[in-house]
Design a protein around this motif. Structure first.
Motif, PDB file in Angstrom:
ATOM      1  N   LEU A   1     -16.449   6.145 -15.640  1.00 32.74           N
ATOM      2  CA  LEU A   1     -15.279   6.493 -16.441  1.00 32.74           C
ATOM      3  C   LEU A   1     -14.047   6.739 -15.561  1.00 32.74           C
ATOM      4  O   LEU A   1     -12.933   6.341 -15.922  1.00 32.74           O
ATOM      5  N   VAL A   2     -14.244   7.369 -14.421  1.00 31.63           N
ATOM      6  CA  VAL A   2     -13.132   7.583 -13.487  1.00 31.63           C
ATOM      7  C   VAL A   2     -12.581   6.240 -13.022  1.00 31.63           C
ATOM      8  O   VAL A   2     -11.359   6.045 -12.943  1.00 31.63           O
ATOM      9  N   GLN A   3     -13.471   5.297 -12.734  1.00 26.73           N
ATOM     10  CA  GLN A   3     -13.044   3.952 -12.319  1.00 26.73           C
ATOM     11  C   GLN A   3     -12.267   3.263 -13.436  1.00 26.73           C
ATOM     12  O   GLN A   3     -11.244   2.630 -13.197  1.00 26.73           O
ATOM     13  N   LYS A   4     -12.745   3.417 -14.663  1.00 24.85           N
ATOM     14  CA  LYS A   4     -12.074   2.800 -15.811  1.00 24.85           C
ATOM     15  C   LYS A   4     -10.672   3.387 -15.999  1.00 24.85           C
ATOM     16  O   LYS A   4      -9.713   2.649 -16.265  1.00 24.85           O
ATOM     17  N   ILE A   5     -10.541   4.699 -15.848  1.00 28.35           N
ATOM     18  CA  ILE A   5      -9.229   5.352 -15.963  1.00 28.35           C
ATOM     19  C   ILE A   5      -8.289   4.841 -14.880  1.00 28.35           C
ATOM     20  O   ILE A   5      -7.111   4.560 -15.141  1.00 28.35           O
ATOM     21  N   GLU A   6      -8.800   4.713 -13.665  1.00 30.41           N
ATOM     22  CA  GLU A   6      -7.982   4.196 -12.564  1.00 30.41           C
ATOM     23  C   GLU A   6      -7.548   2.759 -12.846  1.00 30.41           C
ATOM     24  O   GLU A   6      -6.399   2.391 -12.589  1.00 30.41           O
ATOM     25  N   ASP A   7      -8.442   1.944 -13.390  1.00 22.12           N
ATOM     26  CA  ASP A   7      -8.090   0.565 -13.757  1.00 22.12           C
ATOM     27  C   ASP A   7      -6.953   0.560 -14.788  1.00 22.12           C
ATOM     28  O   ASP A   7      -6.002  -0.215 -14.669  1.00 22.12           O
ATOM     29  N   ILE A   8      -7.056   1.413 -15.781  1.00 22.94           N
ATOM     30  CA  ILE A   8      -6.026   1.494 -16.829  1.00 22.94           C
ATOM     31  C   ILE A   8      -4.690   1.907 -16.223  1.00 22.94           C
ATOM     32  O   ILE A   8      -3.642   1.347 -16.573  1.00 22.94           O
ATOM     33  N   ARG A   9      -4.706   2.880 -15.314  1.00 23.07           N
ATOM     34  CA  ARG A   9      -3.461   3.326 -14.667  1.00 23.07           C
ATOM     35  C   ARG A   9      -2.786   2.187 -13.903  1.00 23.07           C
ATOM     36  O   ARG A   9      -1.573   2.008 -13.972  1.00 23.07           O
ATOM     37  N   ILE A  10      -3.583   1.431 -13.170  1.00 25.11           N
ATOM     38  CA  ILE A  10      -3.026   0.327 -12.379  1.00 25.11           C
ATOM     39  C   ILE A  10      -2.475  -0.761 -13.295  1.00 25.11           C
ATOM     40  O   ILE A  10      -1.384  -1.285 -13.068  1.00 25.11           O
ATOM     41  N   VAL A  11      -3.202  -1.100 -14.353  1.00 21.44           N
ATOM     42  CA  VAL A  11      -2.726  -2.111 -15.306  1.00 21.44           C
ATOM     43  C   VAL A  11      -1.435  -1.629 -15.976  1.00 21.44           C
ATOM     44  O   VAL A  11      -0.479  -2.400 -16.134  1.00 21.44           O
ATOM     45  N   ASP A  12      -1.384  -0.360 -16.331  1.00 21.94           N
ATOM     46  CA  ASP A  12      -0.169   0.181 -16.957  1.00 21.94           C
ATOM     47  C   ASP A  12       1.028   0.138 -15.996  1.00 21.94           C
ATOM     48  O   ASP A  12       2.150  -0.165 -16.411  1.00 21.94           O
ATOM     49  N   ARG A  13       0.784   0.441 -14.731  1.00 23.41           N
ATOM     50  CA  ARG A  13       1.873   0.348 -13.742  1.00 23.41           C
ATOM     51  C   ARG A  13       2.361  -1.085 -13.611  1.00 23.41           C
ATOM     52  O   ARG A  13       3.565  -1.347 -13.521  1.00 23.41           O
ATOM     53  N   ALA A  14       1.424  -2.031 -13.624  1.00 24.77           N
ATOM     54  CA  ALA A  14       1.800  -3.444 -13.533  1.00 24.77           C
ATOM     55  C   ALA A  14       2.592  -3.867 -14.774  1.00 24.77           C
ATOM     56  O   ALA A  14       3.573  -4.613 -14.661  1.00 24.77           O
ATOM     57  N   LYS A  15       2.190  -3.386 -15.945  1.00 24.29           N
ATOM     58  CA  LYS A  15       2.941  -3.695 -17.163  1.00 24.29           C
ATOM     59  C   LYS A  15       4.370  -3.165 -17.051  1.00 24.29           C
ATOM     60  O   LYS A  15       5.322  -3.865 -17.423  1.00 24.29           O
ATOM     61  N   CYS A  16       4.516  -1.957 -16.537  1.00 29.87           N
ATOM     62  CA  CYS A  16       5.864  -1.385 -16.355  1.00 29.87           C
ATOM     63  C   CYS A  16       6.705  -2.249 -15.416  1.00 29.87           C
ATOM     64  O   CYS A  16       7.903  -2.440 -15.641  1.00 29.87           O
ATOM     65  N   MET A  17       6.091  -2.757 -14.372  1.00 22.75           N
ATOM     66  CA  MET A  17       6.800  -3.637 -13.436  1.00 22.75           C
ATOM     67  C   MET A  17       7.257  -4.912 -14.151  1.00 22.75           C
ATOM     68  O   MET A  17       8.392  -5.353 -13.980  1.00 22.75           O
TER      69      MET A  17
END
Length: 189
Positions: free
Chosen positions: A133-149
């Motif tokens: 679950l921690v890995q999944k949360i980290e994946d979501i954070r990175i994808v969200d940062r990329a979306k913001c970019m």
């Protein structure tokens, strides 16, 4: 259980626990006579099971058993004299320490060992799920940062950025996180 630590000042107690653990299939058994030695060893490595045969040379054993139970995932069995059992058990059970009284009975020890094994399996399963679950949360954070970019630099809206990352992941046969990391490298440099 693969490894166990026995903390006992009495050789007779250590021999009983070693024999029982060997029969139970525990392959690595370490025996020490004091809490001080055990604390130093626990800094270096972790054990599946810690058996504390109280009293010990340098303390009663209760404080040490509670310390081990709070510090890591080791299952702790605390063996105390029968006259102290009720008080010690009440004090330790909130910390997850299994307490059994002396004189030791093989069937009671086997029951405690079985409970410790079951609890260890459950804890290991929960740790594995937690890591996932921690890995999944980290994946979501990175994808969200990329979306913001993408939103900032390419004037896409959120749904377009989301679709873009998903389509890239499918086309490249990789995870959304890998696509997102590529996007972050491109726009953060």
């Amino acid at each position: 259980m693969e490894n166990a630590l026995i903390v006992s000042r009495l050789e007779k107690g250590t021999d009983f626990f070693k024999e029982s653990l060997n029969v139970a299939g525990v392959s690595q058994i370490t025996a020490l006579v004091s809490c001080g030695e055990a604390r130093r060893l626990l800094v270096e490595r972790e054990f599946d099971l810690v058996i504390v045969n109280a009293p010990l040379q340098d303390e009663s054993g209760e404080k040490f058993a509670r310390f081990v139970a709070a510090k890591n995932t080791s299952q702790v069995i605390l063996v105390v004299k029968s006259e102290f059992f009720d008080a010690v058990s009440a004090a330790c059970e909130g910390d997850g320490v299994l307490t059994i009284s002396k004189p030791l009975n093989k069937s009671v020890f086997w029951s405690a060992l079985s409970l410790a094994k079951s609890a260890l399996i459950r804890i290991k399963r929960m740790q594995s799920e937690n890591l996932r679950l921690v890995q999944k949360i980290e994946d979501i954070r990175i994808v969200d940062r990329a979306k913001c970019m993408l939103i900032s630099y390419t004037n896409m809206d959120e749904s377009e950025a989301h679709r873009y990352i998903g389509k890239q992941a499918m086309d490249m046969r990789c995870s959304k996180r890998e696509v997102a990391e590529g996007i972050l490298k491109t726009y953060e440099s």
